[in-house]
Scaffold this motif. Structure first.
Motif, PDB file in Angstrom:
ATOM      1  N   LEU A  65     -73.837  -6.941   2.706  1.00 22.34           N
ATOM      2  CA  LEU A  65     -73.358  -8.322   2.716  1.00 22.34           C
ATOM      3  C   LEU A  65     -72.185  -8.491   3.674  1.00 22.34           C
ATOM      4  O   LEU A  65     -72.075  -9.518   4.354  1.00 22.34           O
ATOM      5  CB  LEU A  65     -72.948  -8.761   1.305  1.00 22.34           C
ATOM      6  N   ALA A  66     -71.320  -7.481   3.744  1.00 28.22           N
ATOM      7  CA  ALA A  66     -70.197  -7.548   4.682  1.00 28.22           C
ATOM      8  C   ALA A  66     -70.703  -7.601   6.123  1.00 28.22           C
ATOM      9  O   ALA A  66     -70.096  -8.244   6.985  1.00 28.22           O
ATOM     10  CB  ALA A  66     -69.270  -6.351   4.479  1.00 28.22           C
ATOM     11  N   ARG A  67     -71.829  -6.960   6.391  1.00 26.43           N
ATOM     12  CA  ARG A  67     -72.426  -6.996   7.735  1.00 26.43           C
ATOM     13  C   ARG A  67     -73.071  -8.356   8.009  1.00 26.43           C
ATOM     14  O   ARG A  67     -73.024  -8.868   9.126  1.00 26.43           O
ATOM     15  CB  ARG A  67     -73.457  -5.879   7.886  1.00 26.43           C
ATOM     16  N   LEU A  68     -73.666  -8.955   6.975  1.00 29.30           N
ATOM     17  CA  LEU A  68     -74.284 -10.270   7.128  1.00 29.30           C
ATOM     18  C   LEU A  68     -73.240 -11.387   7.204  1.00 29.30           C
ATOM     19  O   LEU A  68     -73.476 -12.419   7.819  1.00 29.30           O
ATOM     20  CB  LEU A  68     -75.238 -10.551   5.961  1.00 29.30           C
ATOM     21  N   PHE A  69     -72.095 -11.177   6.539  1.00 27.79           N
ATOM     22  CA  PHE A  69     -71.036 -12.186   6.489  1.00 27.79           C
ATOM     23  C   PHE A  69     -69.705 -11.549   6.884  1.00 27.79           C
ATOM     24  O   PHE A  69     -68.800 -11.401   6.069  1.00 27.79           O
ATOM     25  CB  PHE A  69     -70.945 -12.794   5.079  1.00 27.79           C
ATOM     26  N   PRO A  70     -69.568 -11.165   8.170  1.00 29.87           N
ATOM     27  CA  PRO A  70     -68.347 -10.468   8.603  1.00 29.87           C
ATOM     28  C   PRO A  70     -67.153 -11.417   8.685  1.00 29.87           C
ATOM     29  O   PRO A  70     -67.307 -12.641   8.696  1.00 29.87           O
ATOM     30  CB  PRO A  70     -68.728  -9.953   9.999  1.00 29.87           C
ATOM     31  N   ASP A  71     -65.963 -10.824   8.745  1.00 26.52           N
ATOM     32  CA  ASP A  71     -64.757 -11.624   8.944  1.00 26.52           C
ATOM     33  C   ASP A  71     -64.794 -12.262  10.329  1.00 26.52           C
ATOM     34  O   ASP A  71     -65.249 -11.647  11.301  1.00 26.52           O
ATOM     35  CB  ASP A  71     -63.504 -10.756   8.817  1.00 26.52           C
ATOM     36  N   ALA A  72     -64.313 -13.475  10.414  1.00 32.17           N
ATOM     37  CA  ALA A  72     -64.328 -14.205  11.682  1.00 32.17           C
ATOM     38  C   ALA A  72     -63.335 -13.638  12.680  1.00 32.17           C
ATOM     39  O   ALA A  72     -63.558 -13.708  13.879  1.00 32.17           O
ATOM     40  CB  ALA A  72     -64.027 -15.681  11.442  1.00 32.17           C
ATOM     41  N   TYR A  73     -62.255 -13.095  12.200  1.00 34.13           N
ATOM     42  CA  TYR A  73     -61.206 -12.616  13.096  1.00 34.13           C
ATOM     43  C   TYR A  73     -60.998 -11.125  12.915  1.00 34.13           C
ATOM     44  O   TYR A  73     -59.914 -10.651  12.646  1.00 34.13           O
ATOM     45  CB  TYR A  73     -59.902 -13.373  12.835  1.00 34.13           C
ATOM     46  N   ASP A  80     -54.471  -5.469   9.408  1.00 36.13           N
ATOM     47  CA  ASP A  80     -53.053  -5.226   9.160  1.00 36.13           C
ATOM     48  C   ASP A  80     -52.199  -6.459   9.418  1.00 36.13           C
ATOM     49  O   ASP A  80     -51.031  -6.468   9.083  1.00 36.13           O
ATOM     50  CB  ASP A  80     -52.558  -4.068  10.041  1.00 36.13           C
ATOM     51  N   ASP A  81     -52.759  -7.474  10.001  1.00 35.00           N
ATOM     52  CA  ASP A  81     -52.013  -8.665  10.364  1.00 35.00           C
ATOM     53  C   ASP A  81     -52.224  -9.743   9.298  1.00 35.00           C
ATOM     54  O   ASP A  81     -53.342 -10.209   9.087  1.00 35.00           O
ATOM     55  CB  ASP A  81     -52.480  -9.154  11.737  1.00 35.00           C
ATOM     56  N   GLU A  82     -51.140 -10.152   8.634  1.00 29.15           N
ATOM     57  CA  GLU A  82     -51.242 -11.113   7.532  1.00 29.15           C
ATOM     58  C   GLU A  82     -51.775 -12.464   7.991  1.00 29.15           C
ATOM     59  O   GLU A  82     -52.590 -13.090   7.304  1.00 29.15           O
ATOM     60  CB  GLU A  82     -49.873 -11.282   6.879  1.00 29.15           C
ATOM     61  N   ARG A  85     -55.553 -12.185   8.541  1.00 31.25           N
ATOM     62  CA  ARG A  85     -56.254 -12.153   7.248  1.00 31.25           C
ATOM     63  C   ARG A  85     -56.327 -13.542   6.630  1.00 31.25           C
ATOM     64  O   ARG A  85     -57.358 -13.948   6.099  1.00 31.25           O
ATOM     65  CB  ARG A  85     -55.569 -11.185   6.286  1.00 31.25           C
ATOM     66  N   ALA A  86     -55.234 -14.292   6.720  1.00 31.63           N
ATOM     67  CA  ALA A  86     -55.209 -15.644   6.156  1.00 31.63           C
ATOM     68  C   ALA A  86     -56.164 -16.568   6.912  1.00 31.63           C
ATOM     69  O   ALA A  86     -56.881 -17.364   6.295  1.00 31.63           O
ATOM     70  CB  ALA A  86     -53.788 -16.210   6.193  1.00 31.63           C
ATOM     71  N   ALA A  87     -56.200 -16.452   8.239  1.00 29.71           N
ATOM     72  CA  ALA A  87     -57.117 -17.279   9.036  1.00 29.71           C
ATOM     73  C   ALA A  87     -58.568 -16.924   8.740  1.00 29.71           C
ATOM     74  O   ALA A  87     -59.425 -17.812   8.622  1.00 29.71           O
ATOM     75  CB  ALA A  87     -56.816 -17.111  10.527  1.00 29.71           C
TER      76      ALA A  87
END
Length: 193
Positions: A65-73, A80-82, A85-87
């Motif tokens: 699922l993480a591969r199908l719905f990866p983080d945008a940034y 490591d960048d807060e 992560r928030a964006a």
């Protein structure tokens, strides 16, 4: 044409599938639907309200699922960048439900077109829109299987998958991964001008 798509006059694509291929594709698509999960019910049966329903803000824990719905940034050091992560959480909150719905629609279109073939082998003919849905579903299947196989960009690791002995329990998944890749590539070729 066996196992590979060919372009149809006027757009779309066709592929000859035998009974086993139909069964495998249908089974994989149903498993993908189960992995993605059911759609969110419209709030009070109001489709407009569903547009304003927030999605999840954290990435899925399941690797497929993480591969199908990866983080945008994403990217090196991004976790490591807060602010990043928030964006990413904000972006996911407003987009993941729609992305899940599209992936679900693509997999459902695959199942329905396979069901329409009936029993035995047949030639599946897809119009331009159905071809794009199949392309999305094939891609999602490969991403999910690749995550389960832990396929990475490392060519050396990937080449090991090609030489697995028949006794290796991953062999059927590798064969499905490679077969779906061939189907996906041939379908892309039919969609190119």
């Amino acid at each position: 044409m066996a196992g590979h798509f060919e372009a149809l006059p006027g757009g779309g694509a066709a592929v000859a599938l035998d009974e086993v291929e139909i069964s495998i594709l249908r089974s994989l698509a149903v498993q993908l639907l189960e992995l993605i999960g059911p759609g969110e019910a419209a709030v009070d049966d109001d489709p407009l309200a569903a547009l304003f329903t927030d999605g999840p803000s954290s990435p899925p824990s399941d690797p497929a699922l993480a591969r199908l719905f990866p983080d945008a940034y994403g990217g090196p050091g991004a976790a490591d960048d807060e602010r990043t992560r928030a964006a990413a959480a904000e972006f996911r909150r407003f987009t993941e439900n729609d992305l899940r719905a599209r992936k679900r629609d693509d997999a459902l279109a695959m199942v329905r077109s396979l069901d329409a073939l009936g029993s035995g082998g047949a030639v599946l003919e897809l119009g331009p829109d159905s071809s794009r849905q199949w392309l999305g579903a094939l891609n999602d299947l490969r991403l999910a299987i690749g995550a389960r196989l832990e396929v990475s960009d490392d060519d050396e690791e990937a080449s090991e998958l090609y030489t697995l002995p028949d006794s290796d329990p991953r062999k059927p998944m590798v064969m499905a991964y490679l077969w779906l890749g061939g189907m996906q590539e041939s379908l892309i070729e039919t969609l190119m001008p």
